[in-house]
Enzyme design. Structure first.
Site, mmCIF file in Angstrom:
data_model
loop_
_atom_site.group_PDB
_atom_site.id
_atom_site.type_symbol
_atom_site.label_atom_id
_atom_site.label_comp_id
_atom_site.label_asym_id
_atom_site.label_seq_id
_atom_site.Cartn_x
_atom_site.Cartn_y
_atom_site.Cartn_z
ATOM 1 N N GLU A 42 0.839 -1.209 0.000
ATOM 2 C CA GLU A 42 0.000 0.000 0.000
ATOM 3 C C GLU A 42 0.872 1.257 0.000
ATOM 4 O O GLU A 42 0.662 2.186 -0.789
ATOM 5 C CB GLU A 42 -0.910 0.024 1.243
ATOM 6 C CG GLU A 42 -1.965 -1.061 1.286
ATOM 7 C CD GLU A 42 -1.481 -2.362 1.930
ATOM 8 O OE1 GLU A 42 -0.246 -2.586 2.000
ATOM 9 O OE2 GLU A 42 -2.343 -3.147 2.348
ATOM 10 N N GLY A 100 5.940 -2.011 14.602
ATOM 11 C CA GLY A 100 5.174 -0.990 13.879
ATOM 12 C C GLY A 100 4.159 -0.286 14.758
ATOM 13 O O GLY A 100 4.063 0.946 14.780
ATOM 14 N N ARG A 101 3.390 -1.069 15.531
ATOM 15 C CA ARG A 101 2.321 -0.460 16.334
ATOM 16 C C ARG A 101 2.846 0.194 17.608
ATOM 17 O O ARG A 101 2.072 0.732 18.387
ATOM 18 C CB ARG A 101 1.249 -1.512 16.643
ATOM 19 C CG ARG A 101 1.778 -2.778 17.295
ATOM 20 C CD ARG A 101 0.748 -3.901 17.233
ATOM 21 N NE ARG A 101 1.258 -5.183 17.730
ATOM 22 C CZ ARG A 101 1.892 -6.063 16.979
ATOM 23 N NH1 ARG A 101 2.132 -5.811 15.707
ATOM 24 N NH2 ARG A 101 2.299 -7.222 17.491
HETATM 25 O O1 F6P Z 1 -0.247 -4.798 9.253
HETATM 26 C C1 F6P Z 1 0.988 -5.407 9.311
HETATM 27 C C2 F6P Z 1 2.112 -4.437 9.498
HETATM 28 O O2 F6P Z 1 3.303 -5.123 9.441
HETATM 29 C C3 F6P Z 1 2.006 -3.636 10.792
HETATM 30 O O3 F6P Z 1 2.456 -4.313 11.896
HETATM 31 C C4 F6P Z 1 2.779 -2.425 10.441
HETATM 32 O O4 F6P Z 1 2.529 -1.396 11.350
HETATM 33 C C5 F6P Z 1 2.261 -2.157 9.056
HETATM 34 O O5 F6P Z 1 2.121 -3.445 8.480
HETATM 35 C C6 F6P Z 1 3.112 -1.277 8.185
HETATM 36 O O6 F6P Z 1 4.375 -1.799 7.957
HETATM 37 P P1 F6P Z 1 5.554 -0.909 7.397
HETATM 38 O O7 F6P Z 1 5.823 0.176 8.391
HETATM 39 O O8 F6P Z 1 6.727 -1.836 7.256
HETATM 40 O O9 F6P Z 1 5.149 -0.330 6.081
#
Ligand code: F6P
Length: 550
Positions: free
Chosen positions: A219, A274-275
């Site tokens: 995304e 990430g969270r």
């Molecule tokens: O939803 C899965 C995940 O890995 C989350 O834990 C994370 O916050 C998000 O995707 C975004 O990941 P990234 O910061 O690597 O783009």
């Protein structure tokens, strides 16, 4: 230091668990009306203060014995050792073999936290310093875009933890934000999100922050590529990217590959989930909005709650008590959800932020040792700011058939004092907790002269539990303390449920399948899809209809 996976005594075999099961049988018919009548001091006893937050949990269905047994459960689950293991940098994220050190992101500069023989605290402060310099340049207008204009719009591109934390913190602290820069956020791969985010923006005055721990997330990279194309089309040169794109990531190689100069990258580390990354460089948009001093105050609030969590005895430990209450309702009352109800418009994105924090952390079905659990794990978290929710879903919380524990969050002083608004808002907050706990009996309804046939409809059973978190005012410090409170409460739950709260394997399968389906939807692809009958039919229909629309 590497933690090892050892089989633990099953949660349901622990002595405190068994005692809690028996205790539940004895308390389950007790009404909060009775508890308050028998114990007028319970509001004083079942309340705590820490890091500027006051927690009243006296409207929870608990007695001294309940709390003692829950605290004993925490002890038998090894919570004290697990907390220490996190704070000293052990690899407690066992399935990914990583330490879990968001606590290092808010540690003071003189702290020492070692990972593989390196003190990571100076690294954290080095990045904070670089972020501060950059933030001052953008905020003062000394950072100029490709054509010499100052930056007027900042757009954070990220998803999950690289979006929800920044959006929530920006909204929560908007009162402290510089008003002459417009902050926007793009997360969804739906092109509408990007199209709307750049509506009315001048590329010459726009800065993109591409926020992604991995810098490979479908995304985010799709949106980042669209952003680059939009910018280059608008400014007529690839060279413009250097003045209009910065990256926040752990992956320098991918950042370079994308075309962003490493000099414009703000790093963090694989030991930041990430969270849990809001107070890493992922918070860059927050710092740009509220300034470095306020950002440091936010970190100080996180740290104050961390210290409380690490040192306070469990019975006086706010995150521990909140985590244990979640276990109490999830596992003994079979409560499926928790409603988080902030009575502050600035916290409108707080429930959405909490959804990832709680459910991505503890929505698991096996223990850290891989054994299937025979008890419920994370509840579903949801909510809306008060008072809007009152005119929507509160009906079900008051009179529905489900038990929904509520967390009310409120403030004694408004950031926007205006006439009676804040008193009316807060009166509603207090009224809801009171109504949920004590309800209104049929006798009371009758006494008001209500017609008999209406009495059942106008009766409120009460005995619906809630906590109230109250702080003086929504400041950066208080927001930090509040987020850390929930982070550490989630940690407590995960330890009790014997989970790895820091992995997220459950998001993988969908990602892989989507990657497989993308080329199958591409124009001109008429090859027979190779999925199940339902998915094949959906793909065929989509392709056909898409073609017809052309
Ligand atoms: O939803 C899965 C995940 O890995 C989350 O834990 C994370 O916050 C998000 O995707 C975004 O990941 P990234 O910061 O690597 O783009």
């Amino acid at each position: 230091m590497t933690a090892t996976i050892t089989e633990q005594t099953s949660l349901t075999q622990l002595p405190a668990w068994k005692k809690l099961s028996a205790h539940y049988e004895s308390i389950k018919q007790t009404h909060l009306r009775q508890l308050f009548a028998a114990d007028p001091d319970r509001a004083g006893r079942f309340s705590l203060e820490a890091a500027g937050l006051f927690l009243d949990y006296s409207k929870q269905i608990v007695t001294d014995e309940t709390i003692a047994l829950l605290v004993a459960l925490a002890g038998e689950s090894g919570l004290r050792d697990r907390i220490e293991a996190m704070f000293v940098g052990e690899r407690i994220n066992l399935t990914e073999g990583r330490p879990v050190l968001h606590v290092a992101l808010r540690a003071p500069a003189d702290a020492e936290i070692m990972v593989d023989g390196v003190n990571v605290v100076p690294l954290v402060h080095e990045v904070l310093q670089r972020m501060s310099i950059f933030a001052e340049q953008i905020r003062s207008g000394s950072w100029l875009g490709f054509t010499g204009s100052r930056i007027r719009t900042v757009i954070n591109i990220g998803i999950g933890g690289s979006d929800l934390g920044p959006v929530m913190a920006f909204e929560a602290l908007r009162h402290y934000a510089l008003r002459d820069i417009d902050f926007r956020f793009v997360s969804n791969v739906d092109g509408t999100d990007f199209a709307e985010a750049v509506q009315g923006c001048d590329p010459a005055e726009t800065l993109f922050i591409v926020s992604s721990k991995t810098f490979t997330t479908l995304e985010t990279m799709t949106n980042a590529r669209s952003a680059r194309a939009w910018l280059v089309a608008g400014l007529g040169s690839e060279a413009a990217v250097a003045r209009h794109f910065v990256a926040v990531s752990t992956n320098a190689a991918e950042v370079t590959q994308f075309g962003i100069d490493i000099a414009n990258m703000f790093g963090f580390w694989d030991w930041v989930g990430g969270r849990y990354s809001l107070d890493s460089a992922i918070g860059l948009s927050t710092m740009l909005a509220i300034g470095p001093d306020n950002f440091r105050a936010l970190l100080a609030g996180f740290h104050a709650m961390d210290q409380h969590f690490r040192t306070a005895p469990f019975e006086k430990n706010m995150p521990v008590i909140m985590g244990l209450l979640s276990v109490w309702y999830a596992n003994f009352f079979d409560a499926q959800t928790v409603a988080v109800l902030p009575y502050d418009q600035y916290l409108k994105r707080f429930p959405a932020y909490l959804q990832q924090l709680t459910m991505e952390s503890n929505g698991k079905q096996v223990t850290v040792a891989g054994t299937p659990v025979d008890y419920q794990t994370s509840q579903i978290y949801w909510g809306e700011p008060g008072t809007n929710g009152q005119h929507s879903f509160y009906q079900l919380i008051h009179q529905g058939t489900r038990l929904i524990p509520c967390d009310f969050i409120g403030f004694c002083r408004s950031l926007n004092p205006s006439g009676v608004h804040h008193d009316v808002l807060t009166a509603n907050l207090f009224a809801q907790g009171e109504a949920l706990a004590f309800g209104k009996t049929a006798a009371e309804v009758r006494q008001e002269g209500t017609a008999e046939w209406l009495v059942p409809h106008r009766t409120f059973p009460g005995n619906r539990p809630s906590s109230t978190i109250l702080a003086d005012q929504l400041t950066p410090e208080i927001l930090g303390a509040l987020v850390a409170l929930y982070e550490q409460s989630v940690f407590t739950q995960g330890v009790i449920w014997q989970l790895d709260s820091f992995d997220q394997w459950g998001v993988e399968l969908g990602k892989v399948l989507a990657q497989r389906i993308v080329p199958e939807l591409a124009a001109g692809n008429s090859a027979e899809p190779k999925h199940d009958g339902s998915t094949n039919a959906l793909i065929r229909r989509y392709r056909d209809r898409k073609r017809e629309g052309v």
